[in-house]
Design an enzyme around this catalytic site. Sequence first.
Site, PDB file in Angstrom:
ATOM      1  N   PHE A 231       0.835  -1.257  -0.019  1.00 12.95           N
ATOM      2  CA  PHE A 231       0.148   0.008  -0.021  1.00 12.95           C
ATOM      3  C   PHE A 231       0.818   1.181   0.115  1.00 12.95           C
ATOM      4  O   PHE A 231       0.573   2.261   0.412  1.00 12.95           O
ATOM      5  CB  PHE A 231      -0.761  -0.143   1.145  1.00 12.95           C
ATOM      6  CG  PHE A 231      -1.649  -1.387   1.383  1.00 12.95           C
ATOM      7  CD1 PHE A 231      -2.494  -1.773   0.674  1.00 12.95           C
ATOM      8  CD2 PHE A 231      -1.321  -2.032   2.624  1.00 12.95           C
ATOM      9  CE1 PHE A 231      -2.858  -3.091   0.666  1.00 12.95           C
ATOM     10  CE2 PHE A 231      -2.176  -3.323   2.768  1.00 12.95           C
ATOM     11  CZ  PHE A 231      -2.794  -3.738   1.845  1.00 12.95           C
ATOM     12  N   ILE A 457       1.783  -7.841  -5.205  1.00 15.01           N
ATOM     13  CA  ILE A 457       1.732  -7.470  -3.923  1.00 15.01           C
ATOM     14  C   ILE A 457       0.342  -7.582  -3.388  1.00 15.01           C
ATOM     15  O   ILE A 457      -0.254  -6.933  -2.428  1.00 15.01           O
ATOM     16  CB  ILE A 457       1.933  -6.038  -3.801  1.00 15.01           C
ATOM     17  CG1 ILE A 457       0.887  -5.271  -4.665  1.00 15.01           C
ATOM     18  CG2 ILE A 457       3.210  -5.759  -4.116  1.00 15.01           C
ATOM     19  CD1 ILE A 457       1.164  -3.652  -4.643  1.00 15.01           C
ATOM     20  N   ASN A 591      -8.961  -7.932 -16.520  1.00 15.40           N
ATOM     21  CA  ASN A 591      -9.532  -8.978 -15.654  1.00 15.40           C
ATOM     22  C   ASN A 591     -10.602  -8.515 -14.659  1.00 15.40           C
ATOM     23  O   ASN A 591     -10.373  -8.098 -13.740  1.00 15.40           O
ATOM     24  CB  ASN A 591      -8.397  -9.696 -14.863  1.00 15.40           C
ATOM     25  CG  ASN A 591      -8.794 -10.974 -14.069  1.00 15.40           C
ATOM     26  OD1 ASN A 591      -9.975 -11.300 -14.141  1.00 15.40           O
ATOM     27  ND2 ASN A 591      -7.781 -11.775 -13.767  1.00 15.40           N
ATOM     28  N   PRO A 592     -11.715  -8.570 -15.090  1.00 15.59           N
ATOM     29  CA  PRO A 592     -12.924  -7.965 -14.176  1.00 15.59           C
ATOM     30  C   PRO A 592     -12.959  -8.507 -12.958  1.00 15.59           C
ATOM     31  O   PRO A 592     -13.277  -7.714 -12.144  1.00 15.59           O
ATOM     32  CB  PRO A 592     -14.138  -8.338 -15.136  1.00 15.59           C
ATOM     33  CG  PRO A 592     -13.598  -8.478 -16.705  1.00 15.59           C
ATOM     34  CD  PRO A 592     -12.273  -9.284 -16.521  1.00 15.59           C
ATOM     35  N   GLU A 665      -5.417   2.391  -7.211  1.00 16.10           N
ATOM     36  CA  GLU A 665      -5.520   3.814  -6.084  1.00 16.10           C
ATOM     37  C   GLU A 665      -6.925   4.282  -6.322  1.00 16.10           C
ATOM     38  O   GLU A 665      -7.437   4.868  -5.401  1.00 16.10           O
ATOM     39  CB  GLU A 665      -4.595   4.711  -6.489  1.00 16.10           C
ATOM     40  CG  GLU A 665      -3.163   4.240  -6.747  1.00 16.10           C
ATOM     41  CD  GLU A 665      -2.244   4.029  -5.646  1.00 16.10           C
ATOM     42  OE1 GLU A 665      -2.656   4.104  -4.660  1.00 16.10           O
ATOM     43  OE2 GLU A 665      -1.164   3.717  -5.932  1.00 16.10           O
TER      44      GLU A 665
END
Length: 705
Positions: A231, A457, A591-592, A665
């Site tokens: 993050f 991540i 990639n929904p 984000e």
Amino acid sequence: MSALPRTGLRRPDGPAKLTGAARYSGDTPADGAAYAVLVGATVPTGRIAALHTDAARRAPGVSAVLTAEDLPEMPPGPLVQPIPMQRSQEGAIRYEGQPIAIVLAGSWERARYAAGLVRAEYADVRRAVVFDEAPDAVEREPLLSPPDETKGDVEAGLAAAHTVVSATYTTADRHHNPMEPSATYARWDGDRLTVHDSVQSIGITQLALATAFGVPFEQVRVICPFVGGGFGCKGYVWPHQLLAAAAARVTERPVKLYLTRAQMFTSCGHQPATRQTVTLGADAAGRLTALRHTSANAASRETDYAESATEASTWMYAAPAIEVRRRIRHTDRPEPTPMRAPHQGPGMFALESAMDELAYATGVDPVELRLRNEPETDPMTGLAFSSRELRACLSQASRRFGWQDRTPEPRSMRDGDELIGWGMAAATMDTFRFATTARVRLDADGSVRVECGTQEIGTGLPGVIATIVSDVLGTDPDTVEVRFGDTELPPAWMTAGSSATMGVGSAVHAAATELKEKLAGFGGRPPAAAGFLEAEATWGPEAGSDLAGRSRTYSMHTYGAVFAEVRVDEELGLVRVARCTAGYAAGRIVNPLTARSQMTGGLAWGIGQALLEKSRFDGRFGRFVSKNLAGYAVPVNADIRELDVFFVDDHDPHASRLGAKGIGELGAVGVGAAIANAVFHATGVRRRDVPMGIAEVMRAGEGRS
């Protein structure tokens, strides 16, 4: 690209993580390694007068206690924050928790016990300077954009306005709190350094370590198979990473260092508090005549970290006059760093709260107000937008939420003892793009391997990569193996700023396309003699882009609209978010399935910003008060109710080969403002500071105005 899967690919790394087969940096086998624990300063300012380590050296199992005098000089490298450890002749303490010694032992428990025996004497200690006391300062070398930007005559625009609203908004210090605390394993073999590290950029870490220890770049290998959340706090290179490698070199044995949860509050950054003032002028129809946005954020003594909270105000709304100003305030605290939705996350809370205040002042519906102020080109630069589907986000999200059923008067909606409020806000994020190289290989048995020195991540990037390759080559995604997290693979930039799909995805697409063209020359199969065929390609933003990969030809951003319903119990001061509807325009969605997960996670982050998350700083002792998850509240399952997330059709051919932009984000932007606006609608009291805790809501109820 051809049509991508409608539903999306399940995460190929999911089973390994669910079963415990996935190995994180802290899981690196530690045979023969010393466990290291950092000793931090207990004061925020002053210098070390004496450091007593004898008791720690005598403790059971301790092999070494190292201070700055025992370690090599380490010149700063790229994105290193801040200086690892000061030598005693200077001994300057610049923040509470700054490393002053390292204890090494045969087990982590023994090292931690011995670290508690180290005693420091301090001199020249003074009271810490806190955010509200520090004067505004200009960044010495602005990193992202000029601190001041102006277009038109703001004063004239305000004077000509039918309505003017002006208010000050604050956001709190917040910490990242990833599930996995930072961990570093370092081993030297002669002049070759191997590091297993939990980082958001193995490449930056490699370069920083090579610079610090004066060894050739290629003699440093950084391995990061998985990151248990970052993050932003694992994007820079922090003292513990350099100190682990330095201790390994001095002691000539591998070293394994974990940060404690408390050290995560002092040793790898936080999102700094901001104080922002937004002034809007509008004509009788609600069209802006002027916009002014100023911001100041807390920074450390060492560097000029700036939360660029004013940036979105330069591109969001059509106004003939715009003025933004960004300042920092140097304080006696650890260094801040980007945190999920940096810059636009705090900045859009202020701007979108002010837009809601303008809507009430002009009597224009909040959605309609934003539509009336939609610009045709970038308001500050005049550049064309690379793509901008904010109108579609606003109109579709408002319909799905049922906004037309809202009664606009505050305190007009109720369910029993609970006040109901509906609020909305727009969302936007900047577009960061970085050069990446990827390699794609097809074996004779039909299996495909992709190699790229990126990081996983927790966002589902391996699934995105497999989807892209399978789409180009026409293979089953399950046959695609994705290798990442090792500097011996083709280089990639950091996984941050919502840049991975654009950079890594475009490089993978380019390599897969080149491989497909090669295959055509071999009849669609790898040559029998070799047994495989591979291609490698590099993608980067167009020439002329800035250091962050932002276009100088187009105004390039992502957008969204967030609608929230809150239920407020005034007697208890309790605010619950009952539901959220959010629509996003972020380029092509590869990639929904994982994309939706990213946005629902972002909504949870926004709920935390609005109602829960605050790192309280005690100016008397110059420290964050609650360095754990007992005193720092984050949203849990009970806080997350009904979430309706969707994407509008968008394709940005200027942003990437894929037509995709970033999403990670964006999901955390606008949520705090939508909730704050809903709280005003429910209670009639405007809250301009987040988080809005129980005490703040109860006080607001007592003095409603």
